[in-house]
Design a protein around this motif. Sequence first.
Motif, PDB file in Angstrom:
ATOM      1  N   ALA A   1       1.011  -1.249   0.030  1.00 47.79           N
ATOM      2  CA  ALA A   1      -0.122  -0.006  -0.103  1.00 47.79           C
ATOM      3  C   ALA A   1       1.005   1.041  -0.037  1.00 47.79           C
ATOM      4  N   THR A   2       0.354   2.382  -0.102  1.00 51.98           N
ATOM      5  CA  THR A   2       1.018   3.645  -0.158  1.00 51.98           C
ATOM      6  C   THR A   2       1.661   3.832   1.202  1.00 51.98           C
ATOM      7  N   THR A   3       0.993   3.417   2.246  1.00 52.19           N
ATOM      8  CA  THR A   3       1.507   3.382   3.577  1.00 52.19           C
ATOM      9  C   THR A   3       1.130   1.999   4.204  1.00 52.19           C
ATOM     10  N   ALA A   4       1.849   1.531   5.118  1.00 50.25           N
ATOM     11  CA  ALA A   4       1.428   0.656   5.806  1.00 50.25           C
ATOM     12  C   ALA A   4       1.536   0.962   7.424  1.00 50.25           C
ATOM     13  N   TYR A   5       0.481   0.556   8.306  1.00 52.84           N
ATOM     14  CA  TYR A   5       0.256   0.817   9.792  1.00 52.84           C
ATOM     15  C   TYR A   5       0.439  -0.247  10.510  1.00 52.84           C
ATOM     16  N   GLY A   6       1.815  -0.381  11.190  1.00 49.87           N
ATOM     17  CA  GLY A   6       2.075  -1.558  11.988  1.00 49.87           C
ATOM     18  C   GLY A   6       1.623  -1.348  13.393  1.00 49.87           C
ATOM     19  N   LEU A   7       0.943  -2.117  13.877  1.00 51.57           N
ATOM     20  CA  LEU A   7       0.278  -2.164  15.255  1.00 51.57           C
ATOM     21  C   LEU A   7       1.029  -3.092  16.311  1.00 51.57           C
ATOM     22  N   THR A   8       1.283  -2.531  17.484  1.00 52.66           N
ATOM     23  CA  THR A   8       2.326  -3.099  18.324  1.00 52.66           C
ATOM     24  C   THR A   8       1.541  -4.498  18.912  1.00 52.66           C
TER      25      THR A   8
ATOM     26  N   THR B   1      -1.806  -9.811  10.022  1.00 54.56           N
ATOM     27  CA  THR B   1      -0.832 -10.647   9.961  1.00 54.56           C
ATOM     28  C   THR B   1       0.613 -10.137  10.663  1.00 54.56           C
ATOM     29  N   ALA B   2       0.934 -10.968  11.681  1.00 52.07           N
ATOM     30  CA  ALA B   2       2.291 -10.506  12.550  1.00 52.07           C
ATOM     31  C   ALA B   2       3.407 -10.743  11.435  1.00 52.07           C
ATOM     32  N   VAL B   3       4.218  -9.946  11.496  1.00 55.53           N
ATOM     33  CA  VAL B   3       5.483  -9.932  10.629  1.00 55.53           C
ATOM     34  C   VAL B   3       6.935  -9.579  11.598  1.00 55.53           C
TER      35      VAL B   3
ATOM     36  N   LEU C   1      10.148  -8.626  12.300  1.00 59.88           N
ATOM     37  CA  LEU C   1      10.573  -7.290  11.661  1.00 59.88           C
ATOM     38  C   LEU C   1      12.341  -7.869  11.320  1.00 59.88           C
ATOM     39  N   ASP C   2      12.742  -7.512  10.248  1.00 62.21           N
ATOM     40  CA  ASP C   2      14.280  -7.451  10.069  1.00 62.21           C
ATOM     41  C   ASP C   2      15.030  -6.636  10.702  1.00 62.21           C
ATOM     42  N   GLU C   3      14.294  -5.320  11.134  1.00 62.64           N
ATOM     43  CA  GLU C   3      15.090  -4.474  11.960  1.00 62.64           C
ATOM     44  C   GLU C   3      14.226  -4.084  13.128  1.00 62.64           C
ATOM     45  N   PRO C   4      14.462  -4.905  14.317  1.00 63.79           N
ATOM     46  CA  PRO C   4      13.711  -4.705  15.440  1.00 63.79           C
ATOM     47  C   PRO C   4      13.586  -3.127  15.785  1.00 63.79           C
ATOM     48  N   LEU C   5      12.724  -2.675  16.395  1.00 62.46           N
ATOM     49  CA  LEU C   5      12.554  -1.554  16.885  1.00 62.46           C
ATOM     50  C   LEU C   5      12.653  -1.170  18.378  1.00 62.46           C
ATOM     51  N   LEU C   6      13.672  -0.325  18.550  1.00 61.57           N
ATOM     52  CA  LEU C   6      14.063   0.233  19.730  1.00 61.57           C
ATOM     53  C   LEU C   6      13.147   1.073  20.454  1.00 61.57           C
ATOM     54  N   VAL C   7      12.392   0.493  21.547  1.00 67.91           N
ATOM     55  CA  VAL C   7      11.426   1.208  22.567  1.00 67.91           C
ATOM     56  C   VAL C   7      11.737   1.761  23.737  1.00 67.91           C
ATOM     57  N   ASP C   8      12.656   1.185  24.104  1.00 69.39           N
ATOM     58  CA  ASP C   8      13.275   1.535  25.651  1.00 69.39           C
ATOM     59  C   ASP C   8      14.778   1.579  25.841  1.00 69.39           C
ATOM     60  N   ALA C   9      15.424   2.653  25.181  1.00 69.82           N
ATOM     61  CA  ALA C   9      16.958   2.714  25.210  1.00 69.82           C
ATOM     62  C   ALA C   9      17.760   2.276  26.674  1.00 69.82           C
ATOM     63  N   VAL C  10      16.993   2.844  27.618  1.00 69.70           N
ATOM     64  CA  VAL C  10      17.614   2.566  28.859  1.00 69.70           C
ATOM     65  C   VAL C  10      17.575   1.120  29.257  1.00 69.70           C
TER      66      VAL C  10
ATOM     67  N   LEU D   1       5.549  -6.640  14.375  1.00 67.83           N
ATOM     68  CA  LEU D   1       4.426  -5.779  14.411  1.00 67.83           C
ATOM     69  C   LEU D   1       2.864  -6.466  13.740  1.00 67.83           C
ATOM     70  N   TRP D   2       2.027  -6.139  13.784  1.00 68.79           N
ATOM     71  CA  TRP D   2       0.797  -6.659  12.927  1.00 68.79           C
ATOM     72  C   TRP D   2       0.440  -5.800  12.052  1.00 68.79           C
ATOM     73  N   PHE D   3      -0.172  -6.262  10.692  1.00 65.90           N
ATOM     74  CA  PHE D   3      -0.365  -5.257   9.625  1.00 65.90           C
ATOM     75  C   PHE D   3      -1.685  -5.704   9.097  1.00 65.90           C
ATOM     76  N   LYS D   4      -2.490  -5.241   8.356  1.00 66.90           N
ATOM     77  CA  LYS D   4      -3.497  -5.945   7.336  1.00 66.90           C
ATOM     78  C   LYS D   4      -2.765  -6.434   6.009  1.00 66.90           C
ATOM     79  N   PRO D   5      -3.539  -7.565   5.972  1.00 69.55           N
ATOM     80  CA  PRO D   5      -2.970  -8.081   4.769  1.00 69.55           C
ATOM     81  C   PRO D   5      -2.980  -7.308   3.375  1.00 69.55           C
ATOM     82  N   THR D   6      -4.056  -6.601   3.299  1.00 72.16           N
ATOM     83  CA  THR D   6      -4.082  -5.505   2.232  1.00 72.16           C
ATOM     84  C   THR D   6      -2.779  -4.587   2.003  1.00 72.16           C
ATOM     85  N   GLU D   7      -2.123  -4.487   3.194  1.00 71.68           N
ATOM     86  CA  GLU D   7      -0.870  -3.713   3.026  1.00 71.68           C
ATOM     87  C   GLU D   7       0.350  -4.360   2.706  1.00 71.68           C
TER      88      GLU D   7
END
Length: 264
Positions: free
Chosen positions: A27-34, A74-76, A78-87, A95-101
């Motif tokens: 899609a133009t933009t994909a919205y990954g949900l935690t 769909t749970a994907v 990630l090839d590059e995990p997201l840092l959410v707590d640096a400390v 992340l979860w995505f809609k299959p249309t994305e």
Amino acid sequence: MNFLDYLTTLTTADTRQAQGRLVKVSATTAYGLTFIFSDAKPSVITYPKGALLGRIRQTTTVVDKNTKKTVAYTAVDLDEPLLVDAVNQKYLTYLWFKPTELEFADNGEQPRADNKTELVPLYCNTTSGVKLRPEANTLKKELKTVSYGNIVGYTDKSTKKYLTITFLKVFDAKGKAIGWVASDYVSYIKPQSKALPKVDSTGGATTVIVSQDDDPQSGISDSTGAGILKVVLYGFFFLLFGLFFYSSYRAYKDKKNERKAKLV
């Protein structure tokens, strides 16, 4: 092929076949949900069209609380995990995505080990889940527990024995060795899905069966069945308590009446 188009061609059990496939944003933009199995509001991470996301873990469904419609996600991994707590160095690994994305970014070939041996997928075939360990040893702490029907990884069928247990060597989708799993709890054939419905062309579905195993990042499990069982057990307990109290009270009254009769 578009990932959603692929899902529409499959039966319920076959939907797991896409696990481990590399996907990108269609899609133009994909919205990954935690997370998706929760009343709380998830964080949303956006990706532009064409962005390489990672590899498919699983597809399942939830009921949208606003529209009341069943929606597939769909749970994907990630090839590059997201840092959410640096400390504390905490990362989001999927992340979860809609299959249309999503759309496939690979040609569907099986991964190969470093020695170029083709690997075959391994699936968990026990409802209690199977543990992936760093070594072929039950004393070693598990790396993760994979729930029923999900892909554990890939194997070249190399084995090791630990006491009476036979372990299979497990590789990831890139052919990198990641651990060992007890052979009695996995299969080379996809087990019948317990959580994946038939997904229609709109991305909707007909059945909803969710559990904490489906989304461990949410920390919230589907307790509907357990809740009903608790209600029944508590009701039975209070019924027995009530009967016991009533019988004790009647016995007390009878004795009291007997004493009164003797006095008269």
